[in-house]
Design a protein around this motif. Sequence first.
Motif: not given
Length: 487
Positions: A9-32
């Motif tokens: 559906s996104a490609e149809d809206k933009q021709g051959d280009k998909p709409e950009p989407s959020d690009d996020l990465r979550t990791t888990h950590h400790t400090v003290g």
Amino acid sequence: MSEETKHESAEDKQGDKPEPSDDLRTTHHTVGDLSYSATTGRIVLREEVTEEEKYNGRKAKAELSITYYTLDDADAASRPVTFAFNGGPGSSSIWLHLGLLGPRRVDSGDVGDLTPPPYGLIDNEETLLRHTDLVFIDPVSTGYSRAAEGEKAKDYHGFTGDIESVGEIIRLWTTRHNRWLSPKFLIGESYGGTRGAGLTDYLQARYGMFLNGVMFLAPAFNMETLYHARYSDLPNPLFLPTYAATAHYHGLHPDRELDDLVAEARAYADEYRAVLAKGQNLAPEERAAAVAKIASLAGVSEEYVDNANLRLEHTRYYAELLRHKKLVTGRLDTRFTGPADNHIREVMAFDPFLSAIDGPYTAALQSYLHGELEYENDAIYETLSRDVHPWSYKEFEGNAVDVIDRLGNAMRANPHLKVHIAMGRYDGGVPIEAIEYSLDHLEIPLEARERIETRSYPTGHMMYVHAPSRIQQSADLADFIRRASNR
């Protein structure tokens, strides 16, 4: 709908280009004793499109890179959140992120004891994450932030476009994370003060988002106080105490106490203004007295002050002060020095302070994002981008770029808004006295001034490169957030 169908559906809206989407990465950590989640990547900024009076959806306009930290198992409703950015214009948020606020910080050293390559990252036990969640924002064309494909980055390279895009990211993050009822803060450094004052007013007027507090580090409120112009003598008296302090730091006032010397320079300000205001009507004896006074305070020769027509433009002064040692001082932190490339150069060719911190911060950021935070992006992370220039100030055409009225608007409309301002004694770009001048011209009720607090530190523009100042500043910011959170 399946993911495959969504993609088609996104490609149809933009021709051959998909709409950009959020690009996020979550990791888990400790400090003290802190356990937290770190999320980094890019969020798509979209704009509502209306064509021929018909709503045509939301079109991707830009992708802004952010990194945010949330404390695990915390009550989001009562936990504060702070949105952070640096300045420039053209700076990413790398400096506040890895220098002062984040849970990890760069090992860069300080003047006279700089850390050599390959540098390193260490835990930040004083991280502000102990007291508030943190969201670091890179404006368009800084960090990994870019205009969307086919869109003009120039639309964001100016006062209003910048504020609107950063404001929209703040609104999106607050809404998506259900944080409208959390205590909310901004913190901005340098031009981040320009942005922060305008943004505080904008968030209230556009979105009805009233903040608990805003924190400014070396804020550039009024550009007329900072840059020497042909028809304005305003900066000269405001810079003189910084010149005096710088000369003292570099041993040119061996028999004076720093505080007494700075107080003398501050006390001379009114007379200095009056002297400059007389122009060619200044009597010879008055001029001679002024030349002697300025030279004695600034640590340069009377001949130099006389030749400069009593006006010590700052990038020239930082090239002149230690010329006898074939050195220039830093601008953003005048404690720093570096070898001059040309010993008769009129203006400093580079800032030794920026040269000292660029390598450690850039290396640490690259290692941190791609290693510990596990985010992959092959684009250049623009720490300080020149692509944003010329920066547009069209809103101020015919007037000085001065945002103190925006801060005044916000404080008058929000009687609970509190303001914290940090300043560095050796900041040769945004002197303490220039900030104080702007605050003196803030048009708010006298009782509202009780909501403004200032702190000064024996260091430069980025106070946190000096370890004792960083520790004290961390405590000062934490205390401000506790008091302003109303929880």
